[in-house]
Design a protein around this motif. Structure first.
Motif, PDB file in Angstrom:
ATOM      1  N   ASP A 267      -7.202   2.842   3.020  1.00 41.54           N
ATOM      2  CA  ASP A 267      -7.298   1.581   3.712  1.00 41.54           C
ATOM      3  C   ASP A 267      -8.490   0.638   2.504  1.00 41.54           C
ATOM      4  OD1 ASP A 267      -5.180   1.825   5.067  1.00 41.54           O
ATOM      5  OD2 ASP A 267      -6.468   2.355   6.900  1.00 41.54           O
TER       6      ASP A 267
ATOM      7  N   GLN B  61       0.836  -1.388   0.005  1.00 41.89           N
ATOM      8  CA  GLN B  61      -0.032  -0.036   0.124  1.00 41.89           C
ATOM      9  C   GLN B  61       1.143   0.718   0.167  1.00 41.89           C
ATOM     10  OE1 GLN B  61      -2.810  -0.086   3.193  1.00 41.89           O
ATOM     11  NE2 GLN B  61      -3.108   2.024   2.555  1.00 41.89           N
TER      12      GLN B  61
ATOM     13  N   LYS C 230       3.120  -1.436   4.348  1.00 43.31           N
ATOM     14  CA  LYS C 230       2.606  -0.295   3.800  1.00 43.31           C
ATOM     15  C   LYS C 230       4.100   0.268   3.501  1.00 43.31           C
ATOM     16  CE  LYS C 230      -1.828   1.368   6.197  1.00 43.31           C
ATOM     17  NZ  LYS C 230      -2.499   2.288   7.332  1.00 43.31           N
TER      18      LYS C 230
END
Length: 430
Positions: free
Chosen positions: A24, A19, A52
């Motif tokens: 999200d 990510q 992330k």
């Protein structure tokens, strides 16, 4: 030629995603879509690793700690393949494969694999092979075991071992051969489009995100049976069918391959000849799945691809499909003309036909003609190729009085313009 491979056993898969800048919810939707792609490719997801990061790790895409976590997950479960939710560089694929000793493929190769499995026509197979070879060409050097596999498995459908392990010159030669063969197909398609235009054929093209219900809408409107599946990329080869609008006007309805977020550029390039059907359309039906939580992103993705294909100036009608199961968060966009329907509801289909007719009439000009009884051929053309609003037989003058709308830049449009009464005497009924 593409290899046709049957999966005797379900392949087990671990998903890996990073990510970066997405929120999200968008990232979760992206990972869910990757899972759906794996299921479409007959794989089974048994686990996933996410991270992330500001940017990908150059050597392994994910960080060293996550690679260790991935290895632990692989040791715990019996896994055949690792699939990344992004396009990886050749060195990243090689390095992860070296560490894990597992087959490593990326999102692009997975989508190419699904297209290879679903291509049925000669043109479709050639287009997919061209896309695969374009993807593989820069990845030939140093691939090692990662690309020298034969047999079943996700990511292995395609050009086959001889092409994968050939030198770049051989790959380029094969790509030139495919392009030459596709040129003949494109030329034939262009002649077919020109013939349709000469015959005053009106064309509506259905576009949309994969699994939005495009084939279902085509089947219901044209009353035909094409493949309908609740799977991504159920339709790969384009389909064109005839159907009648409420006025009786006959039009052509074309289904197209579904779009998807981050559709590989090699696929967009390879399928450009097929997707150019959009450019010849008079109206685009942009089908959106209103039951999908990520419908807004899907709608944006399709609009961007329409723009990329130079078709953004074609009039569009947004069709929000699956209204019977739409999400609670669904709010239709008011930027364009739109309609909410269920493809399985007869009244909704009737409303859709009327909306299509209204959209077509925006491009038409009014005509008002008097036709003699012996001009049956012209009357028939008016019924098939124009929107007739009024048709009356006058006993005294023995003429048909016709009031309707026609495309001005067609042969019929020019003929009716010459014969049209300047000031129509009949009001169009609402």
């Amino acid at each position: 030629m593409l290899l046709e491979i049957n999966h005797n056993e379900t392949e087990t898969v671990v998903l890996v995603g990073c990510q970066f800048e997405q929120d999200d919810l968008a990232f979760d939707h992206s990972m869910e879509e990757l899972k759906s792609l794996v299921e479409t490719a007959k794989g089974q997801v048994v686990g996933s690793i996410t991270q992330k990061r500001q940017k990908p790790e150059p050597s392994t895409y994910i960080g060293k700690g996550k690679v260790d976590e991935l290895q632990a997950l692989l040791d715990e479960k019996d896994v055949d393949t690792i699939i990344f939710n992004d396009e990886l560089s050749p060195s990243q694929i090689r390095n992860v494969h070296t560490r894990t000793k597992k087959t490593v493929i990326d999102r692009t190769q997975l989508i190419l694999d699904i297209f290879a499995a679903r291509a049925r026509s000669r043109e479709g197979k050639l287009q997919v092979e061209l896309a695969q070879l374009s993807y593989l060409l820069p990845r030939l050097a140093g691939q090692g075991l990662a690309l020298s596999r034969q047999g079943g498995g996700i990511g292995s459908k395609g050009p086959g071992e001889t092409q994968l392990e050939s030198d770049r010159r051989h790959i380029r030669r094969r790509m030139d051969e495919i392009k030459h063969q596709l040129e003949a197909v494109v030329s034939h398609r262009q002649r077919y489009r020109e013939r349709r235009k000469q015959n005053d054929a009106f064309q509506v093209a259905i576009v949309g995100y994969t699994n939005a219900g495009k084939s279902t809408i085509l089947n219901r409107l044209a009353e035909v049976e094409t493949l309908e599946e609740n799977q991504l990329f159920a339709t790969l080869d384009p389909t064109t069918r005839q159907f009648n609008l409420p006025s009786g006007m006959n039009i052509l309805l074309s289904d197209t391959v579904g779009f998807i977020q981050d559709l590989p550029t090699t696929l967009v390039a390879a399928f450009r000849s097929t997707l150019e059907e959009l450019q010849g359309a008079n109206v685009l039906l942009h089908v959106v799945d209103s039951s999908n939580p990520d419908y807004e992103q899907h709608e944006r993705t399709v609009k961007e691809l329409i723009q990329e294909l130079d078709a953004e100036n074609i009039p569009r009608l947004v069709v929000y499909n699956k209204s019977e199961i739409k999400t609670e968060q669904f709010i239709p966009s008011h930027d364009e003309d739109s309609i909410e329907i269920s493809a399985y509801d007869e009244e909704d289909l009737k409303s859709l036909k009327e909306a299509i007719e209204d959209k077509l009439m925006e491009q038409m000009t009014e005509y008002h003609v008097l036709l003699k009884a012996e001009e049956g051929s012209l009357l028939s053309r008016c019924r098939e190729s124009t929107v007739i609003k009024k048709q009356e037989w006058n006993e005294e003058t023995e003429h048909y009085e016709i009031l309707g709308y026609v495309l001005p830049d067609t042969a019929l449009g020019h003929e009716l313009a010459i014969r049209s009464i300047i000031e129509p005497k009949i009001a169009v009924e609402e």
